[in-house]
Scaffold this motif. Structure first.
Motif, PDB file in Angstrom:
ATOM      1  N   LEU A   1      31.581  32.441  31.052  1.00 24.94           N
ATOM      2  CA  LEU A   1      32.530  32.907  32.069  1.00 24.94           C
ATOM      3  C   LEU A   1      33.607  31.916  32.505  1.00 24.94           C
ATOM      4  O   LEU A   1      34.694  32.344  32.885  1.00 24.94           O
ATOM      5  N   PRO A   2      33.378  30.588  32.496  1.00 27.33           N
ATOM      6  CA  PRO A   2      34.451  29.683  32.925  1.00 27.33           C
ATOM      7  C   PRO A   2      35.759  29.866  32.157  1.00 27.33           C
ATOM      8  O   PRO A   2      36.841  29.673  32.717  1.00 27.33           O
ATOM      9  N   ALA A   3      35.693  30.254  30.902  1.00 25.70           N
ATOM     10  CA  ALA A   3      36.922  30.481  30.129  1.00 25.70           C
ATOM     11  C   ALA A   3      37.764  31.584  30.757  1.00 25.70           C
ATOM     12  O   ALA A   3      38.996  31.531  30.730  1.00 25.70           O
ATOM     13  N   TYR A   4      37.115  32.581  31.342  1.00 26.96           N
ATOM     14  CA  TYR A   4      37.837  33.675  31.995  1.00 26.96           C
ATOM     15  C   TYR A   4      38.426  33.227  33.327  1.00 26.96           C
ATOM     16  O   TYR A   4      39.492  33.672  33.714  1.00 26.96           O
ATOM     17  N   ALA A   5      37.717  32.347  34.025  1.00 23.40           N
ATOM     18  CA  ALA A   5      38.232  31.849  35.305  1.00 23.40           C
ATOM     19  C   ALA A   5      39.585  31.176  35.087  1.00 23.40           C
ATOM     20  O   ALA A   5      40.514  31.359  35.872  1.00 23.40           O
ATOM     21  N   ALA A   6      39.692  30.433  34.003  1.00 24.95           N
ATOM     22  CA  ALA A   6      40.927  29.717  33.709  1.00 24.95           C
ATOM     23  C   ALA A   6      41.952  30.587  32.994  1.00 24.95           C
ATOM     24  O   ALA A   6      43.149  30.494  33.261  1.00 24.95           O
ATOM     25  N   GLY A   7      41.502  31.442  32.076  1.00 24.22           N
ATOM     26  CA  GLY A   7      42.426  32.199  31.241  1.00 24.22           C
ATOM     27  C   GLY A   7      42.666  33.630  31.646  1.00 24.22           C
ATOM     28  O   GLY A   7      43.547  34.293  31.098  1.00 24.22           O
ATOM     29  N   GLY A   8      41.889  34.127  32.586  1.00 22.17           N
ATOM     30  CA  GLY A   8      42.049  35.504  33.033  1.00 22.17           C
ATOM     31  C   GLY A   8      41.379  36.503  32.120  1.00 22.17           C
ATOM     32  O   GLY A   8      40.757  36.150  31.109  1.00 22.17           O
TER      33      GLY A   8
ATOM     34  N   PRO B   1      42.580  39.538  29.987  1.00 21.24           N
ATOM     35  CA  PRO B   1      43.797  40.190  29.496  1.00 21.24           C
ATOM     36  C   PRO B   1      43.844  41.684  29.834  1.00 21.24           C
ATOM     37  O   PRO B   1      42.905  42.423  29.571  1.00 21.24           O
ATOM     38  N   GLY B   2      44.956  42.064  30.456  1.00 15.46           N
ATOM     39  CA  GLY B   2      45.160  43.451  30.827  1.00 15.46           C
ATOM     40  C   GLY B   2      44.452  43.881  32.095  1.00 15.46           C
ATOM     41  O   GLY B   2      44.636  44.997  32.557  1.00 15.46           O
ATOM     42  N   LEU B   3      43.640  42.987  32.660  1.00 15.18           N
ATOM     43  CA  LEU B   3      42.870  43.338  33.855  1.00 15.18           C
ATOM     44  C   LEU B   3      43.155  42.437  35.048  1.00 15.18           C
ATOM     45  O   LEU B   3      43.288  42.914  36.168  1.00 15.18           O
ATOM     46  N   ALA B   4      43.203  41.132  34.813  1.00 13.27           N
ATOM     47  CA  ALA B   4      43.396  40.190  35.920  1.00 13.27           C
ATOM     48  C   ALA B   4      43.976  38.890  35.391  1.00 13.27           C
ATOM     49  O   ALA B   4      43.459  38.315  34.435  1.00 13.27           O
ATOM     50  N   GLU B   5      45.040  38.448  36.026  1.00 13.64           N
ATOM     51  CA  GLU B   5      45.694  37.201  35.656  1.00 13.64           C
ATOM     52  C   GLU B   5      44.998  36.020  36.323  1.00 13.64           C
ATOM     53  O   GLU B   5      44.476  36.146  37.427  1.00 13.64           O
ATOM     54  N   PRO B   6      45.007  34.857  35.659  1.00 16.34           N
ATOM     55  CA  PRO B   6      44.377  33.676  36.254  1.00 16.34           C
ATOM     56  C   PRO B   6      45.202  33.150  37.420  1.00 16.34           C
ATOM     57  O   PRO B   6      46.384  33.466  37.507  1.00 16.34           O
ATOM     58  N   PRO B   7      44.577  32.368  38.253  1.00 17.48           N
ATOM     59  CA  PRO B   7      43.164  32.002  38.225  1.00 17.48           C
ATOM     60  C   PRO B   7      42.310  33.101  38.851  1.00 17.48           C
ATOM     61  O   PRO B   7      42.798  33.886  39.670  1.00 17.48           O
ATOM     62  N   LEU B   8      41.058  33.133  38.444  1.00 18.89           N
ATOM     63  CA  LEU B   8      40.118  34.110  38.965  1.00 18.89           C
ATOM     64  C   LEU B   8      39.003  33.401  39.722  1.00 18.89           C
ATOM     65  O   LEU B   8      38.619  32.289  39.370  1.00 18.89           O
TER      66      LEU B   8
END
Length: 128
Positions: free
Chosen positions: A35-42, A44-51
């Protein structure tokens, strides 16, 4: 304010029959570690970073700890109920996305204003 992304660990882990039932704690840790990769990268198509990423764990996975970029929240009882509480308490007035395929939970959080997406949204970067 960052988008709050709440991940239903039991539902996401259970979405792929890869033997997770033999080690629920380990399966939740493997998901957490992707999951940390999503926190930084968002997402795609759902939520822009940061999360702001929150992983809700229950049962045998309750001992899973937080890591940088992912806050792990143990559910004292039902994981679904804890997710609804988080949406109501922390998601109010901000963009909130819940990752689950559980239809009943989806209905409950959407009634509170959260958006929903399925487990595939967080299973793409590495194997969870």
């Amino acid at each position: 304010m960052d988008t709050l992304v709440i991940v239903d660990a039991a539902n996401v882990v259970g979405s792929v029959p890869d033997g997770w039932w033999r080690d629920r704690h380990g399966a939740a840790e493997r998901l957490r570690d992707t999951l940390p990769a999503y926190a930084a990268g968002g997402l795609p198509g759902l939520a822009e970073p940061p999360l702001e990423l929150v992983l809700v764990v229950e049962g045998a996975a309750r001992g899973v700890t937080s890591v940088e970029g992912v806050r792990v929240v143990p559910a004292p009882g039902s994981g679904d109920d804890r997710i609804v509480e988080l949406v109501a308490d922390e998601g109010a007035g901000r963009d909130c996305l819940v990752v689950t395929a559980d239809r009943g939970l989806r209905d409950r959080v959407q009634a509170l204003g959260a958006r929903v997406t399925g487990p595939r949204a967080v299973r793409g970067r590495g194997r969870a």
